[in-house]
Design a protein around this motif. Structure first.
Motif, mmCIF file in Angstrom:
data_model
loop_
_atom_site.group_PDB
_atom_site.id
_atom_site.type_symbol
_atom_site.label_atom_id
_atom_site.label_comp_id
_atom_site.label_asym_id
_atom_site.label_seq_id
_atom_site.Cartn_x
_atom_site.Cartn_y
_atom_site.Cartn_z
ATOM 1 N N ASP A 68 0.820 -1.220 0.000
ATOM 2 C CA ASP A 68 0.000 0.000 0.000
ATOM 3 C C ASP A 68 0.852 1.267 0.000
ATOM 4 N N ASP A 69 1.906 1.284 0.809
ATOM 5 C CA ASP A 69 2.794 2.457 0.827
ATOM 6 C C ASP A 69 3.486 2.625 -0.516
ATOM 7 N N LYS B 125 2.484 1.604 -3.479
ATOM 8 C CA LYS B 125 1.559 2.032 -4.540
ATOM 9 C C LYS B 125 1.473 3.551 -4.608
ATOM 10 N N GLY B 126 1.294 4.169 -3.451
ATOM 11 C CA GLY B 126 1.173 5.629 -3.407
ATOM 12 C C GLY B 126 2.445 6.315 -3.868
ATOM 13 N N LYS B 127 3.585 5.822 -3.386
ATOM 14 C CA LYS B 127 4.867 6.422 -3.763
ATOM 15 C C LYS B 127 5.123 6.266 -5.259
ATOM 16 N N GLU C 63 2.872 8.486 -7.444
ATOM 17 C CA GLU C 63 3.340 9.885 -7.421
ATOM 18 C C GLU C 63 4.608 10.047 -8.255
#
Length: 424
Positions: free
Chosen positions: A165-166, A168-170, A173
């Protein structure tokens, strides 16, 4: 009526005795020979017991941590990561153990390319994604899974990454901010891929290309999955054991074991007669049970391990000798065979337990203090001692009592004691 009841009891004891003997020898035959039935194969011990380096050849690598002060938890974590890394290279039956405060030994049976193994073990496994400005946008901890696959379009090996999950966001972006630019992927500061971002990737999936072959892609994927090592490592010793040594050692060890066991059987039968024959049957059960336990616990059998196993066979015989000598002492007093056997087992039990407990203590010390082959010797010794006590105090006792009840063992001369028959 009483005679009829006694006859039934004898017949029942005879049936149980025969079933026990058939079960013991059937299990032994299946274990040593194996057989197939209805398309299913029961493999022999030789095929299913894990063999150590000295029996099948392989590579033994001793790694040392470069750091001066090494915490115990870092040493254990490094050992676990190395074990995970080696197993994910597709190598099975590996043994990864710590030695002292800073060293870890990796034994890999059946593998002979030591250079590739050392290369993969010494890599830290640090994965980083950097943008065109050199800033780290993603790390190995952001990856949940790495898999080596063949690309459907190019048919070339690539590494498929699934991000957590972490991650994916990074990654969403980073790819959104670097469209048309490169995001370079580094493994231990070595560039392994430098793709150009064509679109924003929000599903948490990425592809690393650049592997020369599928094996290289699998190695890289295993490094990513195992994570970065907490310390720097170097190899201080690399030993290659050829398969020829193991091919010669194992048959010789088995021949020596077979001859030793045969001589034990001959001695027991010649000296103790019928009780010796029954003890020999119990020893067949002992050997079979020990090898079955080796299979179930996944023990790795080495030449020192075989030596420990053969030593415990001698200890199992010692237990029977104690029991029979105590029984002979009771028979010489003029009591019945059944009573003499009962007292013989009771009097010998304490001596058997005491001697075996001291051996177990010594084996425990060897196991926790020793390394490598010494651990293998200690492990097989402990297993053998426990099983030898069980066979002597349970299986031998049951077979002896059944022999008396069925009338097969009814004369004290069968114990090499002078005199006539002694009824129960």
């Amino acid at each position: 009526m009483k005679a009829q009841s006694k006859h039934k009891h004898k017949r029942k004891s005879a049936i149980i005795f025969i079933l026990c003997v058939v079960a013991i020898f059937s299990l032994a035959f299946i274990g040593f020979k194996g057989f197939k039935i209805a398309g299913y194969e029961f493999k022999s011990f030789d095929k299913v017991i894990t063999k150590g380096l000295d029996l099948q050849g392989g590579v033994s690598v001793l790694m040392e941590i470069k750091d001066e002060d090494v915490k115990k938890e870092d040493l254990e974590k490094t050992r676990q990561l190395l074990a995970l890394r080696v197993n994910k290279l597709g190598v099975s039956e590996t043994t990864v153990t710590t030695e002292g405060q800073k060293r870890i030994r990796v034994d890999i049976p059946g593998a002979f390319d030591s250079s590739d193994i050392v290369k993969n073990l010494t890599k830290s496994g640090k994965l980083e994604f950097k943008d065109s400005e050199g800033s780290v946008v993603l790390e190995g901890k952001d990856v949940s899974k790495a898999t080596a696959i063949l690309d459907n379009q190019t048919n070339k090996p690539v590494i498929s990454l699934e991000l957590n999950d972490d991650g994916k966001g990074k990654f969403a972006e980073a790819t959104g901010n670097n469209i048309g630019k490169k995001i370079t992927i580094f493994m231990d500061e070595d560039e392994i891929s430098s793709p150009v971002v064509e679109t924003k990737i929000a599903d948490g999936k990425a592809i690393i290309s650049g592997s020369e072959n599928l094996k290289e892609a699998q190695n890289t994927a295993s490094l990513i999955n195992s994570g970065a090592l907490p310390v720097a490592l170097e190899s201080v010793s690399v030993k290659n054991v050829g398969a020829q040594l193991g091919a010669e050692a194992l048959p010789n060890a088995l021949k020596a074991g077979a001859v030793g066991i045969a001589l034990i059987f001959m001695f027991m039968i010649a000296y103790y007669r019928v009780p010796g024959l029954i003890a020999s049957i119990a020893l067949v059960a002992y050997v079979t049970l020990v090898l079955l336990i080796f299979v179930e616990v996944g023990a790795t059998l080495t030449l020192p391990g075989i030596a420990g196993f053969l030593l415990t066979i001698g200890m199992a015989v010692d237990a029977n000798v104690l029991i029979f000598e105590r029984t002979k002492e009771e028979l010489s007093k003029g009591i019945s065979i059944k009573s003499a056997i009962k007292k013989g087992f009771e009097n010998a039990a304490s001596s058997i337990i005491d001697s075996n407990v001291t051996t177990i203590i010594a084996a425990l010390v060897l196991y926790f203090v020793g390394t490598g082959a010494v651990k293998g010797f200690a492990a097989t010794l402990m297993i053998g001692v426990f099983v030898s006590m069980f066979t002597a105090l349970v299986i031998t006792k049951k077979l002896i009592n059944l022999s008396v009840e069925m009338g097969f063992l009814k004369n004290i001369s069968q114990f090499r004691v002078k005199g006539g028959s002694k009824d129960a």
